[in-house]
Design an enzyme around this catalytic site. Structure first.
Site, PDB file in Angstrom:
ATOM      1  N   GLU A 214     -21.402  -8.536 -36.051  1.00 50.43           N
ATOM      2  CA  GLU A 214     -20.721  -8.859 -37.155  1.00 50.43           C
ATOM      3  C   GLU A 214     -19.848  -8.879 -37.249  1.00 50.43           C
ATOM      4  OE1 GLU A 214     -23.319  -9.294 -39.483  1.00 50.43           O
ATOM      5  OE2 GLU A 214     -24.696  -9.115 -38.300  1.00 50.43           O
TER       6      GLU A 214
ATOM      7  N   CYS B  45     -15.686  -4.303 -44.128  1.00 54.47           N
ATOM      8  CA  CYS B  45     -15.401  -5.688 -43.865  1.00 54.47           C
ATOM      9  C   CYS B  45     -16.239  -6.114 -45.097  1.00 54.47           C
ATOM     10  CB  CYS B  45     -16.499  -5.557 -42.428  1.00 54.47           C
ATOM     11  SG  CYS B  45     -18.358  -5.192 -42.955  1.00 54.47           S
TER      12      CYS B  45
HETATM   13  N1  LIG Z   1     -19.542  -7.293 -40.245  1.00 51.75           N
HETATM   14  C1  LIG Z   1     -19.265  -5.969 -40.362  1.00 51.75           C
HETATM   15  O1  LIG Z   1     -20.615  -5.801 -40.024  1.00 51.75           O
HETATM   16  C2  LIG Z   1     -17.925  -5.681 -40.104  1.00 51.75           C
HETATM   17  C3  LIG Z   1     -18.284  -4.335 -40.047  1.00 51.75           C
HETATM   18  C4  LIG Z   1     -16.662  -3.500 -39.246  1.00 51.75           C
HETATM   19  C5  LIG Z   1     -15.468  -4.453 -39.210  1.00 51.75           C
HETATM   20  N2  LIG Z   1     -15.833  -5.177 -39.312  1.00 51.75           N
HETATM   21  C6  LIG Z   1     -14.618  -6.122 -38.902  1.00 51.75           C
HETATM   22  O2  LIG Z   1     -13.925  -6.016 -38.087  1.00 51.75           O
HETATM   23  C7  LIG Z   1     -12.948  -6.020 -38.140  1.00 51.75           C
HETATM   24  C8  LIG Z   1     -11.849  -4.713 -38.649  1.00 51.75           C
HETATM   25  O3  LIG Z   1     -12.093  -4.192 -36.562  1.00 51.75           O
HETATM   26  P1  LIG Z   1     -10.943  -4.357 -36.140  1.00 51.75           P
HETATM   27  O4  LIG Z   1      -9.311  -4.490 -36.189  1.00 51.75           O
HETATM   28  O5  LIG Z   1     -11.172  -3.295 -35.125  1.00 51.75           O
HETATM   29  O6  LIG Z   1     -11.458  -5.750 -34.926  1.00 51.75           O
HETATM   30  P2  LIG Z   1     -10.991  -7.030 -33.756  1.00 51.75           P
HETATM   31  O7  LIG Z   1     -11.423  -7.315 -33.606  1.00 51.75           O
HETATM   32  O8  LIG Z   1      -9.651  -6.316 -33.706  1.00 51.75           O
HETATM   33  O9  LIG Z   1     -11.389  -5.570 -32.841  1.00 51.75           O
HETATM   34  C9  LIG Z   1     -12.852  -5.115 -33.282  1.00 51.75           C
HETATM   35  C10 LIG Z   1     -13.287  -5.483 -31.034  1.00 51.75           C
HETATM   36  O10 LIG Z   1     -12.229  -6.366 -30.542  1.00 51.75           O
HETATM   37  C11 LIG Z   1     -12.223  -5.834 -29.139  1.00 51.75           C
HETATM   38  N3  LIG Z   1     -10.988  -6.852 -28.718  1.00 51.75           N
HETATM   39  C12 LIG Z   1     -10.052  -7.516 -30.096  1.00 51.75           C
HETATM   40  N4  LIG Z   1      -9.591  -8.333 -28.585  1.00 51.75           N
HETATM   41  C13 LIG Z   1      -9.960  -8.383 -27.541  1.00 51.75           C
HETATM   42  C14 LIG Z   1     -10.475  -9.709 -27.176  1.00 51.75           C
HETATM   43  N5  LIG Z   1      -9.399 -10.834 -27.230  1.00 51.75           N
HETATM   44  N6  LIG Z   1     -11.164  -9.825 -26.472  1.00 51.75           N
HETATM   45  C15 LIG Z   1     -13.038  -8.881 -26.462  1.00 51.75           C
HETATM   46  N7  LIG Z   1     -12.751  -7.724 -27.592  1.00 51.75           N
HETATM   47  C16 LIG Z   1     -11.359  -7.479 -27.733  1.00 51.75           C
HETATM   48  C17 LIG Z   1     -11.082  -4.758 -29.635  1.00 51.75           C
HETATM   49  O11 LIG Z   1     -10.475  -3.946 -28.920  1.00 51.75           O
HETATM   50  C18 LIG Z   1     -12.301  -3.587 -30.662  1.00 51.75           C
HETATM   51  O12 LIG Z   1     -12.608  -2.898 -29.621  1.00 51.75           O
HETATM   52  C19 LIG Z   1     -12.304  -6.904 -39.843  1.00 51.75           C
HETATM   53  O13 LIG Z   1     -12.510  -8.139 -39.387  1.00 51.75           O
HETATM   54  C20 LIG Z   1     -13.763  -6.563 -40.073  1.00 51.75           C
HETATM   55  O14 LIG Z   1     -14.258  -7.160 -41.715  1.00 51.75           O
HETATM   56  C21 LIG Z   1     -16.889  -6.289 -39.273  1.00 51.75           C
HETATM   57  N1  LIG Z   2     -21.750  -0.417 -44.511  1.00 51.73           N
HETATM   58  C1  LIG Z   2     -20.094  -0.193 -44.846  1.00 51.73           C
HETATM   59  C2  LIG Z   2     -19.836  -1.793 -44.030  1.00 51.73           C
HETATM   60  C3  LIG Z   2     -18.924  -1.775 -43.005  1.00 51.73           C
HETATM   61  C4  LIG Z   2     -18.266  -2.654 -42.738  1.00 51.73           C
HETATM   62  O1  LIG Z   2     -16.649  -2.305 -42.296  1.00 51.73           O
HETATM   63  C5  LIG Z   2     -20.898  -1.587 -46.235  1.00 51.73           C
HETATM   64  O2  LIG Z   2     -21.072  -1.290 -46.703  1.00 51.73           O
HETATM   65  O3  LIG Z   2     -19.822  -0.419 -47.000  1.00 51.73           O
END
Ligand SMILES: NC(=O)c1ccc[n+]([C@@H]2O[C@H](COP(=O)([O-])OP(=O)(O)OC[C@H]3O[C@@H](n4cnc5c(N)ncnc54)[C@H](O)[C@@H]3O)[C@@H](O)[C@H]2O)c1
Ligand SMILES: N[C@@H](CCC=O)C(=O)O
Length: 541
Positions: free
Chosen positions: A293, A327
């Site tokens: 996600e 997100c």
């Molecule tokens: N769609 C969803 O449900 C959802 C929910 C929460 C956050 N997000 C997304 O997450 C992002 C924000 O979170 P973030 O800043 O922690 O994201 P990020 O992608 O920077 O990090 C996520 C995880 O990936 C790891 N990571 C980073 N680089 C990596 C690599 N090269 N190889 C393997 N792992 C690696 C990080 O250490 C962390 O544990 C935003 O893009 C947001 O939209 C999505």
């Molecule tokens: N579950 C959360 C989004 C999680 C992602 O960051 C919402 O619906 O706002």
């Protein structure tokens, strides 16, 4: 299986506490916050139920006070990751054979521990590590996490009850086996609930897990592990490694027993991991499950029939709660010209009333963004908007990282519907607004659909059913979570299963049975009661 066909408790959502002045929960969380921020914690790796201190450490500081150190955490080397994998494989032997009701009991207990004795601590850790206000910490670290744990137990039994037809002479049964090998959870900084849920739901289904949390969420990850330990998650079932994400991931994905990735984070990283799994595909013993996600460029579109105050409130909360670091946060909005003056006035009034500062002051609505990298990226886009002739900043625009990473809630108005901040995920307190001609509603819906690579969340506000119906159809593939007359954030487990498609992820819906199904590999067992002894058909020829 135990000797009985057991019912699990009916899952109900954990009520969100108010934290009103004078309430016991407010006193408890402030006490925990003060104790934790004024002491130093040491966070080890967790491998095979042991605390592993590698001696190679990094400090932890709250985003709202980056020079203040609250502790340190230990970083893994490759051999620790290898240990975590071999430990998980060993633990799987017994864990995968554990009766489901025992697994359920552990995670139901974890939910109750968070609801009770750990509530203040997990909320305070989330306020410190991720700079959440108490209200945002409560809906995430306490309530959403509890809900994931409770509902997943119910979803697990729903899955187990899904059985094929049988006949009088043959009994068909499906058992939902955990994946063969070990699984890998990679979690983001922004939700303590997501960090806990990703490894927990795989473990609930009988898998053993290697979990790599975000470097910016270590303090609350530690509290999650304290809860899991007290709840009775056995040694080796959930192993935690902190540190270099590339080294950790390379080690995990090059192991032939790797059987599933549960990722939440940014789109680019997820695509890279998918590619890496593809490149290793000939080495694996089984096809790994991949669930991710990822990012969003979530929209609000208002129809001319909408209520301006409701539109402004949807933007204020949808774009700026937790500094837009969801997100699901609204980060582009499309407002009809006739509504704009009123929406603008209400929105500016809201923003003027926001207080910004440390989460310790519970009257603050806005706190800091997560780290310097995020601050610098946001400041760059804001500076660019100040310079661009097709963009105007009508609120905010100020950035100050002297004490904490503070970015003012910022509203950019653009005359170009494809302006860079209408398309790119910024993950901060910045929303870009495009004003459209009232009679261009249909064309604007098309624009909403075509503007971004993402399809996570979106909202339409209107009092006209025809306009709502048109948007629902036109935006069918533009959002995995589509909201009518509401903000596009705030999904509740069991009520709004969460996830998006296109570049936003595999849409396996966190907080649903659909997600849990990805962590099992069904085996069909057919038992024949009277086994045939003659190969001939009753009538041959
Ligand atoms: N769609 C969803 O449900 C959802 C929910 C929460 C956050 N997000 C997304 O997450 C992002 C924000 O979170 P973030 O800043 O922690 O994201 P990020 O992608 O920077 O990090 C996520 C995880 O990936 C790891 N990571 C980073 N680089 C990596 C690599 N090269 N190889 C393997 N792992 C690696 C990080 O250490 C962390 O544990 C935003 O893009 C947001 O939209 C999505
Ligand atoms: N579950 C959360 C989004 C999680 C992602 O960051 C919402 O619906 O706002």
């Amino acid at each position: 299986m135990g000797k009985g066909i057991f019912n699990v408790p009916i899952a109900v959502n954990e009520p969100v506490k108010s934290y009103a002045p004078g309430s016991p929960e407010r006193d408890a969380v402030l006490k925990a916050y003060k104790t934790m921020i004024n002491s130093k914690v040491e966070v080890p790796l967790y491998i095979n139920g042991e605390d592993i201190k590698t001696g190679n450490t990094r400090t932890m500081s709250p985003p709202h006070d980056h020079q203040h150190v609250v502790g340190e955490y230990h970083l893994a080397e490759q051999k620790h990751v290898e240990d975590a994998i071999s430990t998980a494989l060993e633990a799987r032997k017994t864990w995968s054979q554990m009766p489901w009701e025992q697994r359920a009991g552990i995670f139901l207990k974890a939910a109750e521990l968070i609801a009770g004795p750990y509530r203040a601590k997990i909320n305070a850790a989330t306020m410190i590590a991720q700079s959440k206000t108490i209200h945002q910490a409560e809906i995430d670290a306490a309530c959403e996490f509890i809900d994931f744990l409770r509902f997943n137990v119910q979803f697990m039994t729903d899955i187990y009850m899904e059985q094929p037809e049988s006949t009088s002479d043959a009994w068909n049964r499906v058992e939902y086996r955990p994946l063969e090998g070990f699984t890998y959870a990679v979690t983001p900084f922004n939700f303590t609930a997501i960090a806990g849920n990703l490894p927990a739901c795989m473990a609930l289904m009988g898998n053993a897990v290697v979990w790599k949390p975000s470097d910016s969420q270590v303090y609350s990850a530690k509290v999650i592990m304290d809860v899991f330990k007290e709840a009775g998650v056995p040694e080796g079932v959930i192993n935690v490694v902190f540190g270099d994400p590339v080294m950790i991931t390379n080690t995990v994905l090059s192991n032939p027993d790797f059987s599933g990735l549960h990722f939440t984070g940014s789109t680019f990283i997820f695509k890279e991991l998918w590619k890496q799994i593809g490149e290793n595909i000939h080495n694996y013993k089984t096809y790994p499950r991949i669930v991710g996600e990822t990012g969003g460029k979530d929209f609000i579109i208002a129809h001319k029939s909408a209520n301006a105050k409701q539109v402004a409130t949807a933007i204020s909360r949808g774009a700026f709660e937790f500094q837009g670091q969801k997100c699901s946060a609204a980060s582009r909005a499309y407002i009809p010209k006739s509504l704009w003056n009123d929406v603008k006035q209400y929105l500016l009034d809201d923003i003027k009333s926001f207080k910004m500062g440390s989460p310790e002051d519970m009257s603050n609505f806005i706190t800091a963004v997560i780290h310097e990298g995020s601050f610098d990226k946001l400041a760059k886009y804001i500076d660019q908007a100040k310079a661009d002739s097709d963009a105007e900043i009508i609120a905010g625009g100020g950035c100050d990282k002297s004490k904490g990473y503070f970015i003012e809630p910022t509203v950019v108005v653009t005359t170009d519907p494809k302006y860079t901040t209408m398309c790119t995920e910024l993950f901060g307190p910045v929303i870009t607004i495009y004003i459209y001609e009232d009679d261009a509603y249909s064309a604007t819906l098309k624009l909403v659909d075509e503007t971004s690579e993402y399809a996570l969340t979106g909202a339409v506000l209107s009092t006209c059913r025809y306009a709502i119906d048109e948007a629902t159809k036109a935006l069918q593939n533009s959002a995995g979570n589509f909201y009518i007359n509401d903000k596009p954030t705030g999904a509740v487990v069991g009520q709004q299963p969460f996830g998006g498609a296109r570049a936003s992820g595999t849409n396996d819906k966190a907080g649903s049975a659909q997600n849990l199904l990805r962590w099992v590999s069904p085996r069909l067992i057919k038992e024949t009661f009277v086994t045939p002894t003659d190969y001939r058909y009753p009538f041959l020829g």
